[in-house]
Motif scaffolding. Structure first.
Motif, PDB file in Angstrom:
ATOM      1  N   MET A 308      23.065 -33.565  -7.764  1.00 58.75           N
ATOM      2  CA  MET A 308      22.569 -34.716  -7.013  1.00 58.75           C
ATOM      3  C   MET A 308      21.052 -34.807  -7.114  1.00 58.75           C
ATOM      4  O   MET A 308      20.327 -34.086  -6.431  1.00 58.75           O
ATOM      5  N   PRO A 309      20.527 -35.678  -7.969  1.00 56.55           N
ATOM      6  CA  PRO A 309      19.089 -35.968  -7.921  1.00 56.55           C
ATOM      7  C   PRO A 309      18.782 -36.847  -6.710  1.00 56.55           C
ATOM      8  O   PRO A 309      19.634 -37.616  -6.249  1.00 56.55           O
ATOM      9  N   VAL A 350       5.458 -38.260  -1.746  1.00 57.89           N
ATOM     10  CA  VAL A 350       6.647 -38.700  -2.473  1.00 57.89           C
ATOM     11  C   VAL A 350       7.230 -37.469  -3.155  1.00 57.89           C
ATOM     12  O   VAL A 350       6.493 -36.648  -3.700  1.00 57.89           O
ATOM     13  N   THR A 351       8.542 -37.321  -3.082  1.00 60.50           N
ATOM     14  CA  THR A 351       9.220 -36.143  -3.617  1.00 60.50           C
ATOM     15  C   THR A 351      10.358 -36.562  -4.530  1.00 60.50           C
ATOM     16  O   THR A 351      11.113 -37.489  -4.220  1.00 60.50           O
ATOM     17  N   PHE A 352      10.462 -35.866  -5.663  1.00 63.14           N
ATOM     18  CA  PHE A 352      11.614 -36.009  -6.556  1.00 63.14           C
ATOM     19  C   PHE A 352      12.240 -34.624  -6.707  1.00 63.14           C
ATOM     20  O   PHE A 352      11.543 -33.639  -6.954  1.00 63.14           O
ATOM     21  N   GLY A 353      13.560 -34.566  -6.523  1.00 63.72           N
ATOM     22  CA  GLY A 353      14.222 -33.281  -6.594  1.00 63.72           C
ATOM     23  C   GLY A 353      15.649 -33.405  -7.068  1.00 63.72           C
ATOM     24  O   GLY A 353      16.155 -34.498  -7.355  1.00 63.72           O
ATOM     25  N   ALA A 354      16.316 -32.260  -7.154  1.00 59.02           N
ATOM     26  CA  ALA A 354      17.722 -32.223  -7.566  1.00 59.02           C
ATOM     27  C   ALA A 354      18.395 -31.035  -6.908  1.00 59.02           C
ATOM     28  O   ALA A 354      17.785 -29.971  -6.739  1.00 59.02           O
ATOM     29  N   LYS A 365      18.258 -25.676  -5.693  1.00 60.44           N
ATOM     30  CA  LYS A 365      17.489 -26.908  -5.501  1.00 60.44           C
ATOM     31  C   LYS A 365      16.093 -26.742  -6.081  1.00 60.44           C
ATOM     32  O   LYS A 365      15.503 -25.660  -6.001  1.00 60.44           O
ATOM     33  N   THR A 366      15.568 -27.824  -6.603  1.00 60.39           N
ATOM     34  CA  THR A 366      14.199 -27.824  -7.108  1.00 60.39           C
ATOM     35  C   THR A 366      13.536 -29.140  -6.736  1.00 60.39           C
ATOM     36  O   THR A 366      14.193 -30.184  -6.704  1.00 60.39           O
ATOM     37  N   GLU A 367      12.234 -29.092  -6.419  1.00 59.51           N
ATOM     38  CA  GLU A 367      11.511 -30.289  -5.980  1.00 59.51           C
ATOM     39  C   GLU A 367      10.092 -30.300  -6.533  1.00 59.51           C
ATOM     40  O   GLU A 367       9.457 -29.252  -6.701  1.00 59.51           O
ATOM     41  N   TRP A 368       9.606 -31.502  -6.787  1.00 56.44           N
ATOM     42  CA  TRP A 368       8.188 -31.749  -7.049  1.00 56.44           C
ATOM     43  C   TRP A 368       7.713 -32.755  -6.012  1.00 56.44           C
ATOM     44  O   TRP A 368       8.310 -33.823  -5.840  1.00 56.44           O
ATOM     45  N   THR A 369       6.657 -32.407  -5.284  1.00 50.79           N
ATOM     46  CA  THR A 369       6.106 -33.277  -4.247  1.00 50.79           C
ATOM     47  C   THR A 369       4.650 -33.562  -4.531  1.00 50.79           C
ATOM     48  O   THR A 369       3.867 -32.638  -4.795  1.00 50.79           O
ATOM     49  N   ARG A 370       4.286 -34.827  -4.498  1.00 48.10           N
ATOM     50  CA  ARG A 370       2.871 -35.215  -4.560  1.00 48.10           C
ATOM     51  C   ARG A 370       2.463 -35.679  -3.169  1.00 48.10           C
ATOM     52  O   ARG A 370       2.997 -36.661  -2.650  1.00 48.10           O
TER      53      ARG A 370
END
Length: 408
Positions: A308-309, A350-354, A365-370
């Motif tokens: 699930m992205p 803003v965060t993009f993860g999966a 789980k992994t995330e990148w947050t700016r």
């Protein structure tokens, strides 16, 4: 229960379904002897940032780490035991080991309550329970039940109190296809941090949850008294400056035992098994010691089998500072501004993860947050070096997170 179904029926309800004893009133159950049940959960998480002059931190949860990557913000281990005494009552105890705000990792009892069923759909709990300030309060520690690496800090950082020593009532009612939960509570709690502590006292509130099929709505309000007794070097230095400049009365707004606060939250969830939409708004109002602020987030995810992205946008905004002082221009004014800025967590992100459910009751789980803290804020970051020379507000930080969550 599959992970897909677990998320589809709501995160908070899942924790209750998975980790508490279910009371049944049929005669066969009543004839059985007391039954013991055991469960557990854990998270191994690592966090790093692209700027090496700051740490990522969850204020009130962990102490800023001294290693990179930092394992302290998210890593934890919890064990829970429940014993049904009769068909109408049970006892639950939960122990959690994680780093707290005072940099200690000692195991702590986070749940310890006796529950009595008073009538069909109505129960009372007495002891240490979860304080339901947020929509996802029940699953805060059981991170496997949450879609992200961690609940958005812009909202969940507004109130770090998780435990309530007191009493609550939980009433469930089904009207046609609508499920209603009414949850009043009363009690107090405590959290430690370096050279000080914070306490909630005489806290009372009411939560209402409405669920129908794929949709759920959370409404919550709480209020009470709180104390915040600071003993850190920055506060002691500031207190001496205020006394020396004839503003000793301001100290009572920085630390003491006469605070009052109120907290409101609204949350919505929609999950059809493929798409998941989660949103929440929360507001904290205080008369002293900490800022008044509000925050919100909106999360959207799409399942592709076990993967699930998702994407999350979030914002915390300062409403009112907790103290005012007039100091001479120069170093004294700079120290005062730093003191207030370090207590302000306003930021946008803003965060993009999966999320990958690679095994039963295990997710990676992994995330990148700016994130960008406001000009007069530290956001969710803490300086590694000299706070006077490390600028945080107004800068942009990329934060990378990885976690392994299990439930057993």
């Amino acid at each position: 229960m599959t992970t897909k179904r677990l998320l589809c029926h709501g995160i908070a309800a899942t924790l209750l379904a998975c980790t508490t004893v279910h009371v049944r009133a049929d005669s066969d159950e009543a004839a059985q002897p007391p039954r013991f049940e055991f469960s557990g959960f854990g998270t191994l998480g690592a966090v790093t940032t692209d700027r090496k002059d700051v740490w990522f931190t969850r204020y009130g949860v962990n102490f800023p780490g001294n290693s990179d990557p930092d394992f302290s913000p998210d890593s934890l281990l919890g064990l829970q035991a429940s014993m049904r005494l009769t068909d109408r009552n049970d006892i639950t105890v939960q122990v959690l080991a994680r780093e707290d705000g005072s940099e200690r990792q000692d195991p702590r009892v986070t749940l310890a309550f006796f529950r009595q069923t008073l009538a069909p759909g109505l129960s009372v709990r007495a002891g240490r329970v979860r304080v339901p300030f947020f929509m996802l309060s029940d699953s805060l520690h059981v991170n496997y039940a949450n879609p992200w690496v961690r609940p958005p800090v812009e909202v969940y950082g507004l109130n770090p109190f998780n435990d309530l020593d007191g009493i609550d009532l939980i009433y469930h009612k089904r009207l046609d296809r609508l499920d209603i939960e009414i949850h009043p509570y009363y009690g107090g709690g405590r959290i430690p941090f370096p050279q000080g502590s914070a306490r909630l006292k005489e806290t009372r509130g009411l939560n209402v949850v409405l669920s129908q099929g794929e949709y759920s709505l959370h409404l919550g309000h709480g209020e009470g008294r709180f104390t915040l007794e600071r003993g850190d070097r920055q506060f002691l230095d500031m207190a001496r400056i205020l006394r020396a400049t004839g503003q000793e009365g301001v100290i009572a707004d920085l630390s003491g035992t006469r605070g009052s606060t109120s907290f409101d939250s609204v949350g919505v969830q929609w999950d059809d098994g493929d798409w998941q939409l989660v949103g929440e708004y929360a507001r904290r109002k205080t008369n002293r010691y900490v800022v008044s602020a509000h925050g919100w987030y909106l999360s959207l995810g799409r399942r592709f089998g076990p993967l699930m992205p998702y994407a999350v946008v979030a914002r915390q905004t300062l409403d009112k500072q907790f103290a005012q002082a007039t100091l001479p221009a120069g170093r004294l004014a700079q120290l005062w501004d730093l003191f207030l800025t370090s207590r302000n967590n306003a930021q946008r992100s803003v965060t993009f993860g999966a999320r990958w459910d690679f095994a039963a009751h295990a997710a990676l789980k992994t995330e990148w947050t700016r994130a960008r803290p406001d000009e007069n804020s530290w956001g969710s970051y803490f300086p590694r070096g000299n706070p006077l020379t490390t600028r945080i507000g107004g800068r942009t930080f990329d934060t990378f997170s990885l976690s392994l969550d299990v439930s057993f």
